[in-house]
Design an enzyme around this catalytic site. Structure first.
Site, PDB file in Angstrom:
ATOM      1  N   GLY A 138      10.458   7.679  -8.688  1.00 46.67           N
ATOM      2  CA  GLY A 138      10.168   8.535  -9.828  1.00 46.67           C
ATOM      3  C   GLY A 138       9.071   9.554  -9.620  1.00 46.67           C
ATOM      4  O   GLY A 138       8.897  10.471 -10.414  1.00 46.67           O
TER       5      GLY A 138
ATOM      6  N   ARG B 133       2.735  -8.707 -11.754  1.00 50.07           N
ATOM      7  CA  ARG B 133       3.332  -8.706 -10.404  1.00 50.07           C
ATOM      8  C   ARG B 133       2.942  -9.993  -9.679  1.00 50.07           C
ATOM      9  O   ARG B 133       1.771 -10.347  -9.608  1.00 50.07           O
ATOM     10  CB  ARG B 133       2.825  -7.499  -9.627  1.00 50.07           C
ATOM     11  CG  ARG B 133       3.405  -7.409  -8.233  1.00 50.07           C
ATOM     12  CD  ARG B 133       2.793  -6.249  -7.471  1.00 50.07           C
ATOM     13  NE  ARG B 133       3.258  -4.958  -7.940  1.00 50.07           N
ATOM     14  CZ  ARG B 133       2.695  -3.795  -7.584  1.00 50.07           C
ATOM     15  NH1 ARG B 133       1.640  -3.786  -6.794  1.00 50.07           N
ATOM     16  NH2 ARG B 133       3.181  -2.654  -8.029  1.00 50.07           N
TER      17      ARG B 133
ATOM     18  N   ARG C  60      -8.422   0.523  -0.014  1.00 53.75           N
ATOM     19  CA  ARG C  60      -7.164   0.931  -0.652  1.00 53.75           C
ATOM     20  C   ARG C  60      -6.164  -0.195  -0.470  1.00 53.75           C
ATOM     21  O   ARG C  60      -6.440  -1.184   0.222  1.00 53.75           O
ATOM     22  CB  ARG C  60      -6.669   2.226   0.039  1.00 53.75           C
ATOM     23  CG  ARG C  60      -5.675   3.052  -0.766  1.00 53.75           C
ATOM     24  CD  ARG C  60      -6.309   3.729  -1.943  1.00 53.75           C
ATOM     25  NE  ARG C  60      -5.523   4.829  -2.464  1.00 53.75           N
ATOM     26  CZ  ARG C  60      -4.648   4.737  -3.468  1.00 53.75           C
ATOM     27  NH1 ARG C  60      -4.414   3.567  -4.038  1.00 53.75           N
ATOM     28  NH2 ARG C  60      -4.000   5.808  -3.895  1.00 53.75           N
ATOM     29  N   LYS C  61      -4.971  -0.012  -1.025  1.00 53.26           N
ATOM     30  CA  LYS C  61      -3.930  -1.023  -0.836  1.00 53.26           C
ATOM     31  C   LYS C  61      -3.609  -1.200   0.642  1.00 53.26           C
ATOM     32  O   LYS C  61      -3.907  -0.311   1.462  1.00 53.26           O
ATOM     33  CB  LYS C  61      -2.660  -0.617  -1.588  1.00 53.26           C
ATOM     34  CG  LYS C  61      -1.957   0.544  -0.919  1.00 53.26           C
ATOM     35  CD  LYS C  61      -0.798   1.094  -1.709  1.00 53.26           C
ATOM     36  CE  LYS C  61       0.349   0.144  -1.836  1.00 53.26           C
ATOM     37  NZ  LYS C  61       1.592   0.831  -2.280  1.00 53.26           N
TER      38      LYS C  61
ATOM     39  N   CYS D 105       7.251   4.684  -4.287  1.00 49.74           N
ATOM     40  CA  CYS D 105       7.410   3.224  -4.356  1.00 49.74           C
ATOM     41  C   CYS D 105       8.860   2.839  -4.084  1.00 49.74           C
ATOM     42  O   CYS D 105       9.137   1.765  -3.569  1.00 49.74           O
ATOM     43  CB  CYS D 105       7.009   2.727  -5.734  1.00 49.74           C
ATOM     44  SG  CYS D 105       5.322   3.167  -6.181  1.00 49.74           S
ATOM     45  N   GLY D 106       9.789   3.710  -4.454  1.00 52.82           N
ATOM     46  CA  GLY D 106      11.214   3.464  -4.191  1.00 52.82           C
ATOM     47  C   GLY D 106      11.625   3.917  -2.805  1.00 52.82           C
ATOM     48  O   GLY D 106      12.800   3.860  -2.452  1.00 52.82           O
TER      49      GLY D 106
END
Ligand code: SRM
Length: 612
Positions: free
Chosen positions: A520, A137, A256-257, A525-526
């Site tokens: 998914g 990424r 965390r992110k 994430c989508g």
């Protein structure tokens, strides 16, 4: 001279202020209300020097939730000088790992490094789906890249060998306007790292507990109606956070992110409401100076999805980097490091209360002060525009062409072709969007028609379907990588999203764009919750066999732009099935077709038989 200044070093840690003021009641359109806290943020915030991370502080251990095994592993493998230098550019470590017997590796000998630590360098081992191959990424602040950079990335793919277990060698445009390369093997990484550096690119800090790709307007500097050119802010922020792409230990050990966006237009193309920190154009309430209101805490995760909250704070343009630095330091030093599903910024704000959080952020700013929320200059009645198709730029006679890349998937050949088109027709740059599409910029009026006639833009590309003028569903279609590559994926997403959209567009005449997002798994994430119609992978029962088959939960009512709102779960476990079942009224297509007719004004096209 309006550009942000670099914030001060983290070691000058100011004393902790204990505040008991009531919560800010102000809200911003699209922002959710801060949760009420039972008690004010009290001395449990006592900070100590973090032994693993010199110069960084953390909440004293006895006051913390139990530290998660993930944190323990991180502190073992991810030391301040370790992540970047030990596993990143230390090519010996990489080649030793590449040569090792991976099945025999345990935590001590490198399994954690392969599956976890390397994510901090943007290398994600796809152990479950394509073992021994990595997804790489990139960091792509504001989604802007040059033709040469895209050619280089495509060449990396050209050099990888496709095998029975490698999965497709391809690239994806992400929902944070970046690139991901697929099928990378460890042996290729040193050369790729060198090439990235040579081309002014980096993959550092794109995964693990880091600030993810910075999102700004995809048409920044092009759009005649923009409020802010987001590019310089994104660049400076990224340079600060990643130390100019070299990797910055100051920010590699977040709890965390962390997602950041800065809004450039009334359209809010950046989805500020789903970021941990977002800057929204506003004027100072007294002086009228231009700057940004701050919203914080937006997140999607398997256990919680919430829109960002108003922080009741305004910063001048010159303080954007300083503000981000302060928020990140508060998150880094106070943030919870216990159960991983409760460590995002929103949980810290819940516990501290917005006022205490705000005060900690203010205390770390260069002048120790933070103005209250200003007057938003975003127009709440603005009709969100599409960036696809042909649009006049700020500069007379130049146009941008927004191209739909179905579900963001490209083959290396497509990337080379896009790079060539950017050079031949445009200004040599390409922009990526959070809808996983590409913008070609700086095309002179006289060459627009010629560009539009290029085969790639006429449903071309290795996977087909590239066009600046997609159908009403394809224009807003987004899909995460799903089970094809992701270990979390419960269902296949990209191929399903395309097939089902093709079928729906063939069946129905749809008057306006209907944005559909496929994700998914519940991590989203989508971004199923930003869509008009969101699809979230789940198990479902086959209507006849009653066996479990891939299915989706359906979300409806997501709004983006000035009056954003998150979509809500409407129907659970609809089986996806295939064309034969759809024709018999079973599976996801008939259910969604009915929704489109009832709520989005769609009408059935005549079948060939009906049309005679
Ligand atoms: Fe994500 C984890 C893919 C945007 C929420 N995400 C993952 C991993 C890394 C899981 C893994 O290791 O396999 C996925 C990699 C799959 C693969 O092979 O590509 C993955 N996330 C993606 C991308 C590629 C989806 C896409 O099709 O574009 C996006 C990369 C963006 C980028 O350039 O950095 C991506 N992920 C998002 C977003 C959307 C956004 O940022 O706007 C979200 C929801 C917003 C948010 O974060 O609040 C998102 N991803 C997650 C989560 C849930 C986080 C949480 O707090 O629990 C995970 C799971 C985790 O981190 O443990 C996750």
């Amino acid at each position: 001279e309006d550009l942000p200044q670099v914030a001060r070093a983290p070691t000058e840690h100011p004393p902790i202020k204990v505040l008991s003021e009531t919560l800010a009641s102000v809200t911003e359109a699209g922002a959710s209300q801060p949760a009420a806290v039972d008690a004010p943020w009290e001395p449990k915030t006592e900070l100590v020097e973090n032994p693993q991370w010199p110069g960084q502080m953390r909440v004293r251990e006895k006051h913390m939730m139990k530290v998660s095994p993930f944190e323990v592993a991180k502190s073992k493998n991810n030391t301040a000088d370790g992540l970047i230098h030990k596993y990143g550019k230390n090519l010996q470590v990489l080649s030793d790992l590449a040569a090792a017997d991976w099945d025999a590796l345990d935590e001590e000998s490198g399994k954690e490094v392969l599956d976890m630590t390397l994510k901090g360098m943007g290398l994600f081992h796809r152990r479950k789906t394509t073992p021994k191959r990595f997804m790489m990424r990139l960091k792509m602040p504001n989604g802007i890249c040059t033709a040469d950079q895209v050619d280089f990335l495509a060449t990396c793919l050209d050099n990888l060998e496709e095998t029975e277990t490698s999965g497709a060698i391809c690239a994806d445009i992400t929902t944070r306007m970046s690139w991901q390369l697929r099928g990378v093997d460890l042996e290729s990484v040193p050369a790729i790292f060198d090439g990235l550096e040579e081309h002014g690119l980096t993959s550092v800090q794109s995964g693990l507990d880091n600030v993810r790709n910075l999102v700004g307007s995809p048409v920044a500097g092009l759009d005649p109606l923009e409020l802010f050119d987001t590019r310089p802010y994104m660049r400076l922020l990224d340079d600060h956070i990643t130390d100019n792409g070299r990797g910055n230990p100051k920010f590699t050990n977040l709890p965390r992110k962390f997602n950041i966006a800065l809004v450039g237009t009334h359209d809010e193309f950046e989805h500020p409401h789903i970021n941990d920190l977002a800057f929204k154009p506003a004027r100072h309430s007294e002086t009228g100076e231009l700057g940004f209101n701050i919203v914080v805490g937006g997140l999607f995760s398997a256990s919680r999805c919430d829109a960002a909250m108003c922080m009741d704070a305004w910063v001048p343009m010159s303080h954007t980097v300083a503000l981000a630095d302060s928020v990140l330091c508060v998150f880094r030093d106070f943030g919870f490091r216990g159960a991983r599903n409760k460590t995002r910024l929103m949980y810290l704000i819940d516990a501290m209360g917005m006022e205490a959080f705000r005060a900690e952020v203010a205390a770390r700013l260069p002048d120790g002060e933070l103005a209250r929320k200003g007057e938003s200059i975003l127009d709440p009645s603005w009709e969100r525009r599409s960036i696809l198709g042909v649009h006049a730029q700020q500069e007379e006679g130049l146009f941008w062409v927004g191209v739909n890349v179905p579900v963001g998937r490209l083959h290396a050949n497509d990337m080379h072709e896009f790079a060539t088109l950017a050079r031949e027709y445009g200004d040599g740059n390409l922009r990526l969007s959070v809808e996983q599409n590409i913008v070609l910029s700086g095309v002179p009026e006289a060459r627009v028609e010629e560009l539009l006639a290029e085969p790639l833009l006429n449903h071309g590309g290795q996977y087909g379907g590239m066009t600046p003028f997609p159908g009403r569903i394809h224009s807003g279609l987004v899909a995460c990588p799903g089970s094809e590559f992701c270990g979390f994926g419960l269902v296949e997403t990209k191929a399903n999203a395309r097939a089902i959209s093709d079928e729906l567009e063939a069946l129905l005449e749809i008057p306006n764009e209907v944005r559909m997002h496929w994700t998914g798994c519940p991590n989203s994430c989508g971004q199923a919750q930003v869509a008009d119609l969101g699809f979230l992978g789940a198990a479902a029962k086959h209507p006849e066999t009653k066996k479990m088959v891939p299915g989706v939960h359906l979300f409806t009512g997501g709004r983006i732009g000035p009056n954003s709102a998150l979509a809500e779960l409407e129907t659970k476990s609809v089986p996806i099935l295939g064309p034969e079942e759809w024709a018999q009224g079973q599976g996801v297509v008939p259910v969604v077709a009915q929704m489109l007719e009832e709520r989005f004004g769609a009408v059935r096209r005549k079948t060939r038989k009906e049309a005679g």
